[in-house]
Write a protein that holds these residues in place. Structure first.
Motif, PDB file in Angstrom:
ATOM      1  N   SER A  40      22.637  -9.608 -19.731  1.00 46.72           N
ATOM      2  CA  SER A  40      23.998 -10.026 -19.396  1.00 46.72           C
ATOM      3  C   SER A  40      23.948 -11.094 -18.313  1.00 46.72           C
ATOM      4  O   SER A  40      23.052 -11.097 -17.454  1.00 46.72           O
ATOM      5  CB  SER A  40      24.826  -8.835 -18.914  1.00 46.72           C
ATOM      6  N   LEU A  41      24.924 -12.003 -18.339  1.00 52.26           N
ATOM      7  CA  LEU A  41      24.995 -13.033 -17.305  1.00 52.26           C
ATOM      8  C   LEU A  41      25.161 -12.392 -15.934  1.00 52.26           C
ATOM      9  O   LEU A  41      24.556 -12.838 -14.957  1.00 52.26           O
ATOM     10  CB  LEU A  41      26.129 -14.019 -17.595  1.00 52.26           C
ATOM     11  N   GLU A  42      25.938 -11.305 -15.855  1.00 52.83           N
ATOM     12  CA  GLU A  42      26.095 -10.593 -14.586  1.00 52.83           C
ATOM     13  C   GLU A  42      24.749 -10.087 -14.079  1.00 52.83           C
ATOM     14  O   GLU A  42      24.409 -10.229 -12.903  1.00 52.83           O
ATOM     15  CB  GLU A  42      27.064  -9.415 -14.744  1.00 52.83           C
ATOM     16  N   GLY A  43      23.974  -9.498 -14.962  1.00 50.20           N
ATOM     17  CA  GLY A  43      22.658  -8.996 -14.575  1.00 50.20           C
ATOM     18  C   GLY A  43      21.722 -10.103 -14.133  1.00 50.20           C
ATOM     19  O   GLY A  43      20.989  -9.968 -13.154  1.00 50.20           O
ATOM     20  N   ILE A  44      21.754 -11.218 -14.861  1.00 48.24           N
ATOM     21  CA  ILE A  44      20.904 -12.359 -14.507  1.00 48.24           C
ATOM     22  C   ILE A  44      21.292 -12.900 -13.138  1.00 48.24           C
ATOM     23  O   ILE A  44      20.425 -13.149 -12.289  1.00 48.24           O
ATOM     24  CB  ILE A  44      21.008 -13.458 -15.583  1.00 48.24           C
ATOM     25  N   GLU A  45      22.584 -13.075 -12.915  1.00 46.51           N
ATOM     26  CA  GLU A  45      23.046 -13.616 -11.633  1.00 46.51           C
ATOM     27  C   GLU A  45      22.684 -12.708 -10.471  1.00 46.51           C
ATOM     28  O   GLU A  45      22.364 -13.187  -9.380  1.00 46.51           O
ATOM     29  CB  GLU A  45      24.558 -13.848 -11.677  1.00 46.51           C
ATOM     30  N   ARG A  46      22.712 -11.400 -10.687  1.00 47.50           N
ATOM     31  CA  ARG A  46      22.337 -10.454  -9.629  1.00 47.50           C
ATOM     32  C   ARG A  46      20.831 -10.361  -9.462  1.00 47.50           C
ATOM     33  O   ARG A  46      20.327 -10.210  -8.348  1.00 47.50           O
ATOM     34  CB  ARG A  46      22.911  -9.076  -9.948  1.00 47.50           C
ATOM     35  N   GLY A  47      20.106 -10.431 -10.565  1.00 44.91           N
ATOM     36  CA  GLY A  47      18.674 -10.183 -10.534  1.00 44.91           C
ATOM     37  C   GLY A  47      17.801 -11.347 -10.109  1.00 44.91           C
ATOM     38  O   GLY A  47      16.826 -11.162  -9.374  1.00 44.91           O
TER      39      GLY A  47
END
Length: 147
Positions: A40-47
């Motif tokens: 997910s884009l959210e996961g990528i941005e956080r990770g």
């Protein structure tokens, strides 16, 4: 993370390996192009900002990021090589090897003795060149995905 550059490019090899992380959209696109499961884009941005170290392969004539690899972990006892991806049209030019050499150099320079370095491989014969071996039968890799 700095944008250190290995500088090893010439006319015949129009790629440069650079110490950096791709932006989230490029990260997602590289994974997709390489046939890897989406994140997910959210996961990528956080990770991504939590990476210990990362490198990208840049096609010099177009300035396009065409490959990547990174290390995640606790920077002391566990290091995981992750998200190794090269766009298919740029494969077969040694970029994966050059990325792994940079990731391995980081581990050799920074990891304390007895650190555990692991990865999940979907390519036979590549990572063995860097000293990796299967964990079975001593242990087995496992995973699950969140919904």
């Amino acid at each position: 993370m700095s944008a250190a550059d290995d500088g090893d490019t010439d006319d015949a090899d129009s790629y440069r390996i650079r110490e950096d992380l791709p932006d989230p959209e490029t990260f997602a696109a590289l994974r997709e192009a390489a046939g890897m499961p989406p994140r997910s884009l959210e996961g990528i941005e956080r990770g991504l900002p939590n990476s210990l170290y990362g490198v990208v392969a840049v096609h010099v004539p177009t300035d396009e990021v065409v490959g990547m690899g990174r290390i995640v972990g606790d920077d002391g006892t566990v290091y995981r090589i992750s998200d190794m991806a090269i766009r298919p049209e740029h494969q077969g030019r040694g970029l994966g090897t050059r990325i792994m050499e940079r990731l391995e150099a980081y581990i050799e320079e920074t990891a304390p003795p007895r650190a555990y370095v692991n990865l999940v491989a979907d390519v036979d014969g590549f990572y063995e060149r860097f000293g990796f071996e299967e964990t079975r039968p001593a242990s087995k890799g496992m995973y699950r995905r969140t919904e």
